[in-house]
Design an enzyme around this catalytic site. Structure first.
Site, PDB file in Angstrom:
ATOM      1  N   ASN A  55      -4.874   6.819  -1.837  1.00 49.91           N
ATOM      2  CA  ASN A  55      -4.144   7.503  -0.770  1.00 49.91           C
ATOM      3  C   ASN A  55      -3.648   8.880  -1.196  1.00 49.91           C
ATOM      4  O   ASN A  55      -3.402   9.742  -0.358  1.00 49.91           O
ATOM      5  CB  ASN A  55      -2.981   6.634  -0.284  1.00 49.91           C
ATOM      6  CG  ASN A  55      -3.471   5.438   0.515  1.00 49.91           C
ATOM      7  OD1 ASN A  55      -4.541   5.477   1.108  1.00 49.91           O
ATOM      8  ND2 ASN A  55      -2.703   4.363   0.517  1.00 49.91           N
ATOM      9  N   SER A  99       0.820  -1.216   0.000  1.00 49.08           N
ATOM     10  CA  SER A  99       0.000   0.000   0.000  1.00 49.08           C
ATOM     11  C   SER A  99       0.850   1.261   0.000  1.00 49.08           C
ATOM     12  O   SER A  99       0.319   2.359  -0.145  1.00 49.08           O
ATOM     13  CB  SER A  99      -0.909   0.016   1.236  1.00 49.08           C
ATOM     14  OG  SER A  99      -0.139  -0.007   2.428  1.00 49.08           O
ATOM     15  N   HIS A 135      -3.400  -3.882  -5.240  1.00 50.77           N
ATOM     16  CA  HIS A 135      -3.610  -3.323  -3.913  1.00 50.77           C
ATOM     17  C   HIS A 135      -5.065  -3.475  -3.500  1.00 50.77           C
ATOM     18  O   HIS A 135      -5.942  -2.744  -3.948  1.00 50.77           O
ATOM     19  CB  HIS A 135      -3.202  -1.842  -3.889  1.00 50.77           C
ATOM     20  CG  HIS A 135      -3.421  -1.179  -2.565  1.00 50.77           C
ATOM     21  ND1 HIS A 135      -3.806   0.140  -2.450  1.00 50.77           N
ATOM     22  CD2 HIS A 135      -3.346  -1.656  -1.299  1.00 50.77           C
ATOM     23  CE1 HIS A 135      -3.935   0.444  -1.181  1.00 50.77           C
ATOM     24  NE2 HIS A 135      -3.665  -0.633  -0.460  1.00 50.77           N
ATOM     25  N   GLU A 192      -6.628  -1.663  -6.685  1.00 50.44           N
ATOM     26  CA  GLU A 192      -5.806  -0.849  -7.572  1.00 50.44           C
ATOM     27  C   GLU A 192      -4.815  -1.757  -8.307  1.00 50.44           C
ATOM     28  O   GLU A 192      -4.070  -2.501  -7.680  1.00 50.44           O
ATOM     29  CB  GLU A 192      -5.053   0.217  -6.770  1.00 50.44           C
ATOM     30  CG  GLU A 192      -5.974   1.264  -6.158  1.00 50.44           C
ATOM     31  CD  GLU A 192      -5.216   2.292  -5.322  1.00 50.44           C
ATOM     32  OE1 GLU A 192      -5.456   3.496  -5.492  1.00 50.44           O
ATOM     33  OE2 GLU A 192      -4.377   1.876  -4.497  1.00 50.44           O
TER      34      GLU A 192
END
Length: 651
Positions: free
Chosen positions: A194, A122, A143, A155
Site C-alpha cells: 500500500n 491492512s 497480511h 506480508e
C-alpha cells in the site's frame, strides 16, 4: 515458537478475508477453527468455503477431494473454544482498534505463551494492536490479500516488539500453505504494497484535480503505455474511492480534490454504480489505447520509486521484497525497483527535484536513499548498479523473471511471473535465451521448463509490451525459442494449466511435452489480428500436420490435454496426482541416457525435418558413424552383454 510447533490454527472472522484464510489453511493440511460472533456469519463463511472448494475440485486445482479439506475445518462462535488449543491464531476482524484490543486481551488469557498471535490488519499498526498484550514479542502481522485463495502474497510484519522467532515462524508457516511471504521489518503505515500503490492512485488524482490530465488519459497511459493491469482510476472504482480517502485522512496526507469531491457526492465506484466512471448509465472504464497520449507517466512512477527508496532506505524491506510485493499483490508487470533501474535513478531524481522546486509539494521531496544512490553513481542497469547490483561476475544471471537449479545433470527452469500467468515478457524471454545459451552443457544431461504458481505453464506473450515495440522487431523470430529448440540436450516442457500463444510456442520449442489433464492449449493470436510469431505456425504444422495446425491457428480455440495427446501435440496427458511421477520417469531416462547420443539424435531429427529424405538419411548415417567410435557405445554394448544398466559418461 517455530513452524514445527504449528499444527492447529484458529481464524477469528468469517468474512471475505476470514473464510478465505481458513480455506487456504485447510487446503494446506492444517486443522483450523473458524470463529465469528454470530452463527449466521459462521454459516455464511463456511458455505462460501464449501462452494469455492467444490469449484476448485471441478477444475482439478486441488490435490484431494473437497470433503477431505472440509473435514479439517471446525466452526464456533465461542472465542475460548476456538483458540484454547491453537498454535497459531490469525485475527481477521473489522479494522477497529478497540475491537482488536478486546480480542487480543482475551487471546492473552485463553492461549498459552507459545501461541503465535497474528493480525490480518491492512491499515492499523501492529504495535498499536499488540500494546494490550504483555507478551508482545509473539504478536505479528500476517497480511493476506483479497481473495486469499487466489492471491499469492502475504506480508509478514514486525511490530516494534515482535521477536525474530515469531516473525520467522510466521514466515515459514506462510510458505507451508504455498503462499509467498515478504518481510516488512518496520511497522510503517501501509506496509509495503500500500506504500507503493498510494502514489499510483494519488498522483494521477492530483494531476486531474489540477487540470493537467483527464481520468481516461491517465488510465489509458498507465495501462497501454506502461503495462499496468488497471488504470489508477479504474482501480479506485474497483476497490472503493472511500477506501483510499480514509487511508489518506487517517495518515494525515493531503487528499486530492477530485477524490474528496467523489466521496462527498457518494460516488464511491462500482459499489455505488458511479465513481470516476459511470457503471449504471455509462460503459464503466471505457478508456481506449489512444486516450493516453501526452500523459506524464514518469511523474507517477517517479513518486512510486521514491516510496520504494523510502522502504529500502529505512530498512523496511529489501528491493526484491518490494518487487515481489507489487507484482504479486498488485499485478504490476515488473517490480518497481527493477523498473526504476531501467528508467535510470538519475532520471527519476531529476524529475522529483524539478517537481519539488516547481510546486513545493512535500510529496515530491526525494528520499535521501535515492539521492545517495545517484550521488554514488549507482543509477541503474546501465551503470551496473542501482537498487540491484548488475555487475557481471562471469556466472549465470542474475535472473529476475525465472528460477533455475542445476543438480545431478538436471537443469530445472521455472518461469516466475505467476501474477501474470507467466506471460512471456521481453525480459523473461531474454533471460530464457541467456540461461540456455550460457549454461555449461557438459554439466547438463537434460532440462525441464515449467511455470510458477498453479494456473499456467504460460498463458502467452505479455501483450502490454507491444505498445513500445518496433514492428520490424516483432517480425524477428524470438531468439529464446530457437535457443531452446537448438539446446544440445533434451528439454521437457512440464505443463500444468494454460499453455497458450507464446507459451505454446515455447513448449513447441521443447523436445517433449507432458501435461496434466486440466491443461489447455491454443494459439489465440488470431483474435488480436496476429499470427503466432515465435515459430508457432511452422512447428505446429510439422508436429500436427497442416489440417490440425490450421484449425488451431485459424480458429484460435483452446483444446484440452486429452485432445492434445490424441493429436500428437503432447507426449502424455496425466492426472495431476501422477504428473510428477510421469515427468520423473521421462527425466530419469534422459538423465541416465548417453549425452552424445541424445545430442546427435536431437540434431539429426531437428535438421532432418527441413531436408529432403536423401539429405536427412545422410545426416542420420553421419550421426550413426560419429557415435560408433564413442566410449558410450562401448559402455552400452558391454552393459547389454552383462545384463546391467549402462553408465554413460558422455565420451
Amino acid at each position: 515458537m517455530s513452524l514445527e510447533n504449528i499444527d492447529r490454527v484458529a481464524v477469528l472472522g468469517a468474512g471475505n478475508m476470514g473464510h478465505g484464510i481458513t480455506e487456504v489453511t485447510a487446503m494446506a493440511g492444517y486443522d483450523v477453527t473458524m470463529r465469528d460472533i454470530k452463527d449466521e456469519f459462521v454459516d455464511d463463511g463456511y458455505e462460501s468455503i464449501e462452494w469455492s472448494l467444490r469449484k476448485l475440485e471441478e477444475k482439478e486445482m486441488i490435490d484431494e477431494p473437497a470433503d477431505e479439506v472440509l473435514s479439517r475445518i471446525e466452526t464456533t462462535t465461542d472465542l475460548e473454544e476456538a483458540v484454547v488449543d491453537a498454535d497459531l491464531v490469525i485475527e481477521a476482524a473489522p479494522e477497529e482498534l478497540d475491537l482488536k484490543h478486546d480480542i487480543f486481551s482475551d487471546l492473552e488469557e485463553y492461549t498459552s505463551d507459545d501461541t503465535l498471535l497474528a493480525t490480518n490488519t491492512s491499515s492499523l499498526p501492529i504495535t498499536d494492536i499488540a500494546e494490550v498484550v504483555d507478551s508482545a514479542e509473539r504478536v505479528l502481522g500476517l497480511h493476506f490479500f483479497n481473495p486469499p485463495v487466489k492471491m499469492d502474497l502475504v506480508e509478514v510484519i514486525y511490530g516494534e516488539e515482535t521477536g525474530d522467532e515469531a516473525a520467522e515462524a510466521g514466515y515459514e508457516w506462510v510458505e507451508s500453505i504455498d503462499k509467498t511471504p515478504i518481510y516488512v521489518r518496520k511497522d510503517v503505515r501501509g506496509f509495503v504494497v500500500n506504500t507503493i500503490v498510494g502514489p499510483f492512485g494519488g498522483e494521477p488524482a492530483w494531476m486531474v484535480s489540477e487540470g493537467e490530465a483527464t481520468v481516461r488519459q491517465a488510465d489509458a497511459a498507465m495501462v497501454h503505455q506502461r503495462g499496468y493491469p488497471m488504470g489508477p482510476f479504474e482501480l479506485g472504482d474497483l476497490t472503493g474511492i472511500d477506501v483510499g480517502y480514509h487511508v489518506r485522512k487517517e495518515g494525515g496526507s493531503p487528499i486530492p480534490p477530485i477524490t474528496e469531491e467523489k466521496v462527498e457526492a457518494g460516488e464511491l465506484g462500482q459499489k455505488t454504480g458511479k465513481g470516476f466512471y459511470d457503471y449504471e448509465d455509462g460503459d464503466g472504464a471505457d478508456y481506449e489505447r489512444g486516450d493516453g497520449d501526452g500523459f506524464d507517466t514518469l511523474r507517477v512512477e517517479a513518486r512510486m520509486i521514491n516510496r520504494a527508496a523510502y522502504l529500502v532506505g529505512e530498512g523496511v524491506a529489501k528491493p526484491e521484497e518490494v518487487d515481489t510485493g507489487v507484482q504479486l499483490g498488485l499485478g504490476f508487470p515488473e517490480g518497481i525497483c527493477r523498473r526504476a533501474d531501467k528508467i535510470g535513478l538519475d532520471t527519476v531524481l531529476e524529475k522529483l527535484e524539478t517537481l519539488h522546486e516547481e510546486t513545493g509539494a512535500e510529496r515530491f521531496e526525494p528520499h535521501p536513499y535515492l539521492e545517495e544512490l545517484v550521488e554514488d553513481g549507482d543509477t541503474g542497469e546501465d551503470a551496473g548498479a542501482g537498487f540491484y547490483d548488475y555487475d557481471d561476475d562471469g556466472g549465470l544471471g542474475p535472473f529476475h523473471n525465472l528460477n533455475y537449479e542445476l543438480e545431478d545433470g538436471l537443469l530445472q527452469v521455472e518461469l516466475d511471473r505467476p501474477s501474470r500467468l507467466n506471460a512471456l515478457s521481453a525480459d523473461l524471454l531474454a533471460e530464457v535465451d541467456d540461461l540456455f545459451a550460457s549454461v555449461d552443457t557438459d554439466e547438463v544431461r537434460c532440462a525441464t521448463i515449467e511455470g510458477a504458481g498453479d494456473q499456467a505453464f504460460s498463458a502467452g506473450a505479455d501483450i502490454s509490451g507491444f505498445s513500445d515495440a518496433d514492428p520490424t522487431d516483432l517480425m524477428d523470430v524470438t531468439p529464446a525459442f530457437e535457443t531452446v529448440n537448438d539446446f544440445p540436450r533434451p528439454v521437457v516442457a512440464k505443463i500444468d494449466g494454460f499453455c497458450l500463444g507464446g507459451g505454446l510456442e515455447l513448449a513447441l520449442a521443447c523436445d517433449l511435452r507432458i501435461a496434466t489433464e486440466r491443461s489447455s492449449f491454443g494459439a489465440p493470436e488470431i483474435g488480436l489480428g496476429l499470427i503466432p510469431g515465435g515459430g508457432g505456425t511452422q512447428r505446429l504444422t510439422r508436429i500436427l500436420g497442416e489440417t490440425r495446425a490450421k484449425e488451431l491457428v485459424f480458429r484460435g480455440n483452446h483444446i484440452d490435454a486429452d485432445r492434445a495427446e490424441d493429436w500428437g501435440l503432447i507426449n502424455r496427458s496425466v492426472d495431476r496426482s501422477e504428473f510428477d511421477d510421469t515427468v520423473g520417469e521421462f527425466v530419469d531416462d534422459l538423465r541416465t541416457g548417453p549425452p552424445i547420443g541424445l545430442k546427435v539424435a536431437k540434431k539429426v531429427m531437428n535438421e532432418g525435418q527441413d531436408a529432403s529424405l536423401d539429405a536427412a538419411l545422410a545426416l542420420e548415417s553421419q550421426g550413426f558413424g560419429l557415435l560408433s567410435s564413442t566410449d558410450d557405445v562401448v559402455e552400452g554394448t558391454v552393459a547389454f552383454a552383462e545384463d546391467r544398466e549402462p553408465e554413460f559418461e558422455g565420451e
